[in-house]
Design a protein around this motif. Structure first.
Motif, short mmCIF file in Angstrom:
data_model
loop_
_atom_site.label_atom_id
_atom_site.label_comp_id
_atom_site.label_asym_id
_atom_site.label_seq_id
_atom_site.Cartn_x
_atom_site.Cartn_y
_atom_site.Cartn_z
N HIS A 60 0.65 -1.27 -0.07
CA HIS A 60 0.06 0.01 0.03
C HIS A 60 1.00 1.27 -0.07
O HIS A 60 0.59 2.21 -0.69
N ARG A 61 1.88 1.18 0.77
CA ARG A 61 2.56 2.48 0.85
C ARG A 61 3.55 2.76 -0.30
O ARG A 61 3.87 3.89 -0.89
N GLN A 62 3.86 1.49 -0.98
CA GLN A 62 4.78 1.78 -2.14
C GLN A 62 3.82 2.50 -3.35
O GLN A 62 4.31 3.16 -4.35
N ALA A 63 2.44 1.95 -3.14
CA ALA A 63 1.60 2.57 -4.36
C ALA A 63 1.41 4.03 -3.94
O ALA A 63 1.53 4.98 -4.88
N ILE A 64 1.48 4.42 -2.84
CA ILE A 64 1.35 5.97 -2.36
C ILE A 64 2.59 6.56 -2.79
O ILE A 64 2.48 7.59 -3.29
N ARG A 65 3.71 5.97 -2.52
CA ARG A 65 5.18 6.38 -2.96
C ARG A 65 4.81 6.83 -4.54
O ARG A 65 5.55 7.59 -5.00
N GLU A 66 4.24 5.78 -5.22
CA GLU A 66 4.49 5.94 -6.77
C GLU A 66 3.56 6.76 -7.44
O GLU A 66 3.75 7.56 -8.38
N ILE A 67 2.34 6.90 -7.03
CA ILE A 67 1.30 7.61 -7.31
C ILE A 67 0.69 8.49 -6.64
O ILE A 67 -0.30 9.34 -7.13
N GLY A 68 1.18 8.69 -5.46
CA GLY A 68 0.42 9.56 -4.51
C GLY A 68 -0.86 9.17 -3.72
O GLY A 68 -1.15 8.12 -3.98
N SER A 69 -1.54 10.03 -3.08
CA SER A 69 -2.81 9.88 -2.27
C SER A 69 -4.01 9.94 -3.35
O SER A 69 -3.54 10.53 -4.38
N CYS A 70 -5.11 9.63 -2.54
CA CYS A 70 -6.51 9.93 -3.32
C CYS A 70 -7.16 10.23 -2.20
O CYS A 70 -6.94 10.52 -1.24
N ILE A 71 -8.43 10.71 -2.91
CA ILE A 71 -9.62 11.12 -1.96
C ILE A 71 -10.08 10.24 -0.56
O ILE A 71 -10.68 10.82 0.31
N HIS A 72 -9.56 8.84 -0.91
CA HIS A 72 -10.08 7.99 0.41
C HIS A 72 -9.04 8.07 1.34
O HIS A 72 -9.06 7.39 2.47
N HIS A 73 -7.87 8.53 1.09
CA HIS A 73 -6.74 8.45 2.31
C HIS A 73 -6.93 9.74 3.15
O HIS A 73 -7.66 10.59 2.99
N ARG A 74 -6.43 9.19 4.46
CA ARG A 74 -6.65 10.25 5.64
C ARG A 74 -5.50 11.04 5.64
O ARG A 74 -4.16 10.57 5.68
N LEU A 84 1.36 8.81 5.56
CA LEU A 84 1.03 8.00 4.86
C LEU A 84 2.29 7.33 4.51
O LEU A 84 2.26 6.02 4.01
N LEU A 85 3.64 7.99 4.49
CA LEU A 85 5.12 7.34 4.16
C LEU A 85 5.79 7.83 5.42
O LEU A 85 5.86 8.75 5.78
N PRO A 86 6.68 6.68 5.74
CA PRO A 86 7.52 6.96 6.80
C PRO A 86 8.51 7.90 6.53
O PRO A 86 9.42 7.79 5.26
N ASP A 87 8.86 8.98 7.06
CA ASP A 87 10.06 9.66 6.96
C ASP A 87 10.16 10.43 5.62
O ASP A 87 11.38 10.73 4.95
N VAL A 88 9.00 10.52 4.97
CA VAL A 88 8.95 11.24 3.59
C VAL A 88 7.96 12.25 3.73
O VAL A 88 6.90 12.09 3.96
N GLN A 89 8.29 13.54 3.13
CA GLN A 89 7.23 14.67 2.99
C GLN A 89 6.54 14.30 1.66
O GLN A 89 7.05 14.58 0.51
N LEU A 90 5.43 13.98 1.65
CA LEU A 90 4.67 13.37 0.63
C LEU A 90 3.76 14.70 0.04
O LEU A 90 3.14 15.33 0.61
N GLU A 91 3.96 14.83 -1.31
CA GLU A 91 3.03 15.87 -2.17
C GLU A 91 1.79 14.88 -2.34
O GLU A 91 1.47 14.39 -3.12
N LEU A 92 0.64 15.58 -1.28
CA LEU A 92 -0.57 15.19 -1.38
C LEU A 92 -1.29 15.65 -2.81
O LEU A 92 -1.14 17.10 -3.15
N PHE A 93 -2.27 14.90 -3.24
CA PHE A 93 -3.00 15.21 -4.47
C PHE A 93 -4.26 14.55 -4.38
O PHE A 93 -4.19 13.34 -4.08
N LYS A 94 -5.42 15.08 -4.91
CA LYS A 94 -6.61 14.63 -4.87
C LYS A 94 -7.03 14.08 -6.52
O LYS A 94 -6.85 15.10 -7.22
N LYS A 95 -7.44 12.72 -6.53
CA LYS A 95 -7.77 12.45 -7.94
C LYS A 95 -9.27 12.79 -8.16
O LYS A 95 -10.11 12.70 -7.31
#
Length: 202
Positions: free
Chosen positions: A172-186, A191-202
């Motif tokens: 699950h985390r690998q998918a978030i790392r590769e494509i980002g998060s979606c509207i169903h994510h909290r 979402l990812l350990p020790d990474v500043q994730l650029e959040l986006f909504k599909k």
């Protein structure tokens, strides 16, 4: 050791539990169940000890034989607004609201709860492995949530929620790392350990 049917001695004792508190996506789901005094089933136990097949087998039995049951969803947007602890307790309150019969006592899995109306309650750590009404609630909450995650899997199959149900698995985390998060994510969750994730909504 068999699970007990009752904690308080009150005939209308509701057990309540939640599922999905530690997930990265989807709702937290709670259930409340009032069982008759003579209810018994050899399979019924803490939902985490049961297979998916066993939980799905128990679901209609619990719903048919219960005096009353209720299920409530608190979705990720509200979780992000009020935090996961408050969302879990809110879901439990709403599942009790959904009961067709008002309970005389409430037994709660875990150690956190807010008073519900003027009804006495007791929190019980690992209560889903000790009392049948809480175990029944855990089965309903887990099964309803799993079915919901399987449904939204079709919308976003890349996260494989059909399998991981939104929990923070490596896949699950690998998918978030590769494509980002979606509207169903909290989005208040890490979402990812020790990474500043650029959040986006599909």
């Amino acid at each position: 050791m068999p699970l007990a049917i009752n904690f308080s001695g009150n005939k209308l004792e509701a057990g309540t539990d939640e599922a999905g508190r530690g997930c990265l996506s989807g709702p937290v789901v709670a259930a409340a169940v009032i069982l008759p005094e003579d209810f018994e089933h050899p399979l019924l136990d803490d939902s985490k000890k049961l297979s998916e097949k066993q939980r799905k087998l128990l679901l209609p039995i619990i719903e048919k034989e219960a005096i009353a049951f209720g299920v409530a969803f608190v979705y990720q947007q509200e979780i992000d607004e009020i935090n996961i602890l408050q969302a879990s307790i809110t879901a439990m309150h709403r599942s009790i609201d959904a009961l067709s019969v008002e309970p005389e006592f409430i037994v709660v899995d875990g150690n956190k709860f807010r008073p519900y109306k003027n009804i006495p309650s007791e929190t019980i750590i690992k209560g889903d492995g000790k009392y049948l009404p809480i175990a029944a609630a855990s089965v309903l909450a887990k099964t309803y949530r799993d079915l919901y995650m399987e449904k939204i899997h079709d919308e976003f199959p890349e996260y494989n929620w059909k399998k991981n149900k939104g929990y923070p698995t490596k896949e699950h985390r690998q998918a978030i790392r590769e494509i980002g998060s979606c509207i169903h994510h909290r989005h208040t969750f890490k979402l990812l350990p020790d990474v500043q994730l650029e959040l986006f909504k599909k």
